[in-house]
Scaffold this motif. Sequence first.
Motif, PDB file in Angstrom:
ATOM      1  N   MET A  78     -31.397  70.844  40.259  1.00 11.28           N
ATOM      2  CA  MET A  78     -30.548  70.020  39.399  1.00 11.28           C
ATOM      3  C   MET A  78     -29.147  69.973  39.975  1.00 11.28           C
ATOM      4  SD  MET A  78     -29.974  70.193  35.253  1.00 11.28           S
ATOM      5  CE  MET A  78     -28.585  71.325  35.118  1.00 11.28           C
ATOM      6  N   GLY A  79     -28.595  68.779  40.081  1.00  8.85           N
ATOM      7  CA  GLY A  79     -27.248  68.598  40.594  1.00  8.85           C
ATOM      8  C   GLY A  79     -26.238  68.423  39.482  1.00  8.85           C
ATOM      9  N   PRO A  80     -25.099  67.802  39.784  1.00  7.61           N
ATOM     10  CA  PRO A  80     -24.052  67.598  38.783  1.00  7.61           C
ATOM     11  C   PRO A  80     -24.319  66.376  37.920  1.00  7.61           C
ATOM     12  CG  PRO A  80     -23.351  66.705  40.875  1.00  7.61           C
ATOM     13  CD  PRO A  80     -24.694  67.335  41.127  1.00  7.61           C
ATOM     14  N   MET A  81     -23.528  66.238  36.859  1.00 10.99           N
ATOM     15  CA  MET A  81     -23.484  64.981  36.129  1.00 10.99           C
ATOM     16  C   MET A  81     -22.891  63.915  37.048  1.00 10.99           C
ATOM     17  SD  MET A  81     -24.730  65.877  33.158  1.00 10.99           S
ATOM     18  CE  MET A  81     -25.780  66.817  34.255  1.00 10.99           C
ATOM     19  N   VAL A  82     -23.178  62.654  36.759  1.00 18.72           N
ATOM     20  CA  VAL A  82     -22.824  61.598  37.707  1.00 18.72           C
ATOM     21  C   VAL A  82     -21.314  61.430  37.875  1.00 18.72           C
ATOM     22  CG1 VAL A  82     -22.793  59.675  36.066  1.00 18.72           C
ATOM     23  CG2 VAL A  82     -23.465  59.272  38.458  1.00 18.72           C
ATOM     24  N   ASP A  83     -20.532  61.737  36.844  1.00 14.38           N
ATOM     25  CA  ASP A  83     -19.076  61.630  36.954  1.00 14.38           C
ATOM     26  C   ASP A  83     -18.423  62.430  35.833  1.00 14.38           C
ATOM     27  OD1 ASP A  83     -19.343  59.993  34.670  1.00 14.38           O
ATOM     28  OD2 ASP A  83     -19.092  58.139  35.815  1.00 14.38           O
TER      29      ASP A  83
ATOM     30  N   PRO B 211     -30.409  65.824  43.647  1.00 13.88           N
ATOM     31  CA  PRO B 211     -30.833  66.732  44.710  1.00 13.88           C
ATOM     32  C   PRO B 211     -31.493  65.972  45.853  1.00 13.88           C
ATOM     33  CG  PRO B 211     -31.408  67.642  42.573  1.00 13.88           C
ATOM     34  CD  PRO B 211     -30.929  66.239  42.329  1.00 13.88           C
ATOM     35  N   ILE B 212     -31.166  66.345  47.070  1.00 12.59           N
ATOM     36  CA  ILE B 212     -31.706  65.661  48.245  1.00 12.59           C
ATOM     37  C   ILE B 212     -33.227  65.765  48.288  1.00 12.59           C
ATOM     38  CG2 ILE B 212     -31.496  67.679  49.772  1.00 12.59           C
ATOM     39  CD1 ILE B 212     -30.721  63.997  50.723  1.00 12.59           C
ATOM     40  N   SER B 213     -33.784  66.839  47.767  1.00 14.60           N
ATOM     41  CA  SER B 213     -35.249  66.972  47.746  1.00 14.60           C
ATOM     42  C   SER B 213     -35.873  65.899  46.863  1.00 14.60           C
ATOM     43  CB  SER B 213     -35.657  68.362  47.250  1.00 14.60           C
ATOM     44  OG  SER B 213     -35.116  68.620  45.967  1.00 14.60           O
ATOM     45  N   ASP B 214     -35.175  65.502  45.794  1.00 14.45           N
ATOM     46  CA  ASP B 214     -35.681  64.439  44.926  1.00 14.45           C
ATOM     47  C   ASP B 214     -35.505  63.069  45.560  1.00 14.45           C
ATOM     48  OD1 ASP B 214     -36.461  66.195  42.956  1.00 14.45           O
ATOM     49  OD2 ASP B 214     -34.678  65.929  41.730  1.00 14.45           O
ATOM     50  N   THR B 215     -34.325  62.794  46.101  1.00 12.09           N
ATOM     51  CA  THR B 215     -34.104  61.466  46.669  1.00 12.09           C
ATOM     52  C   THR B 215     -35.020  61.214  47.854  1.00 12.09           C
ATOM     53  OG1 THR B 215     -32.273  62.246  48.062  1.00 12.09           O
ATOM     54  CG2 THR B 215     -31.707  61.386  45.888  1.00 12.09           C
ATOM     55  N   LEU B 216     -35.263  62.261  48.657  1.00 12.46           N
ATOM     56  CA  LEU B 216     -36.088  62.086  49.850  1.00 12.46           C
ATOM     57  C   LEU B 216     -37.574  62.026  49.520  1.00 12.46           C
ATOM     58  CD1 LEU B 216     -36.095  61.915  52.962  1.00 12.46           C
ATOM     59  CD2 LEU B 216     -36.283  64.417  53.001  1.00 12.46           C
TER      60      LEU B 216
END
Length: 497
Positions: A340-345, A112-117
């Motif tokens: 929560m986003g997707p699994m990495v792949d 999630p962009i909120s986490d990365t930022l």
Amino acid sequence: MSDLTLQDWVARAQSLTIEGRAFIDGAYVDAADGNTRPTQNPATGEVLAQVASCGPVDSDRAVASAKAVFEAGTWSNLAPAERKKVMVRWAELIEANAEELALLESLDVGKPISDTLNVDVPAAARTIRWSGEAIDKFYDQVAPTPHDTLALVTRLPLGVVAAIVPWNFPFSTTAWKIAPAIATGNSVVLKPASNTPLTALRVAGLAKEAGLPDGVLQVLPGPGGSLGSHLAKHMDVEGLTFTGSTPVGKMLMGYAGESNLKRTFLELGGKSPNIVFADANLEKAAAMAATAVFYNGGQTCTAGTRLLVQRSIHDEFMAKVIEHAQGWMPGNPLDPATSMGPMVDEAQYNTVAEYVRIGCDEGATLAFGGKRVEVTAGGYYHEPTIFTGANNQMRIAQEEIFGPVMTVIPFDTEAEAIAIANDSIFGLAGAVWSRDINVAHRVAKAVRVGTMGINNYFGGDMTVPFGGFKQSGNGRDKSMHAFDDYTELKTTWVEFD
């Protein structure tokens, strides 16, 4: 915090320039054989960029450059206060480019962009700044020897360090490795995970801009099987640091033994116990029990995937946990509201789905979730999932799933909780929840893990070491203790006439 909306981030993603070339000897270059590998957006399955796929030839070139600059003393012999200036400037450049780096990390990993930022990028900057600030406060020693002698105990850098980092926290884990290694005067050859290389490549350019000499940091994207093993066996690599799975860590340690006995430090898997007693603050414990598993989609080595609940409160407590789990349904990672986003792949999604099937076959009760979610077309989204009615012998209780899957195990007594918690090949993290200070401290002391929370989970910052017991690895990231991994102790004994 940023006031950018989903539409703003999507627009920025469409105009983003992505660097996919390797970084060797201070310049971005193609792989020697011209090979590339696509890196995909886990939220859509779309290709973000073609990234250099480096091999042994690139590895040898990078190691030679790293060794040459180390032996020249351009960085390794630079005064610690001067190294500090460069590293602080590097951290400032990371902060100045925070939104670009956060977007790269979100697109590449599905975070999630909120986490990365707000978490990942600031944490990486803090790690680099903290390590730089600490290095000129890291004193050598004079031993208490007889009056006619002088014994100096000094720390020297290892030389060339290979750092192999994972895909779940690519940027922050990269900082954990390269910051103390570079601060102590080493040269680093960094191999990011082949499916999440983008922030590592970008931050290398920022390091050069900050004044880091060419050759001190090299970044080689490429496959772990060939590139990673070549670095681990390389006779001119004196140190090896790795975060990833336990089976791969064992292989890398074997390669170190086959070659030059390079110093090898491993941060590996976990199956961490989160222990809740009946007298705990159940509201807080339930909210954190969900966070401990579902944060980053469960793709976290310290995730509290074994939830141990005292039997007398089991049903009441699990109702609260399930309520909180509903707040972790996956969403578009570029939406600031997504938790929560997707699994990495696709491979990791399939692993999670297979363990859900295994849990059902083993007789555990699927109490929540367990299915695929369609958020954006082509994305690898999986529901937060909770199994109850489990025991610690089940595979879902013993094996690291690395996904949003919680296994709930009831217990009756303090001794039983400790026995279950320690019945694991891993020993990375855990927590205990109780208002009784005696119970809390007894359990925290008895559980064999590297980090244990009392009435909290995911506790810690740069001032404390991070690492595990047993097959969760050796060595430590973060804090002054991390400097131990990247330095040799040297004794100089002087006798007076």
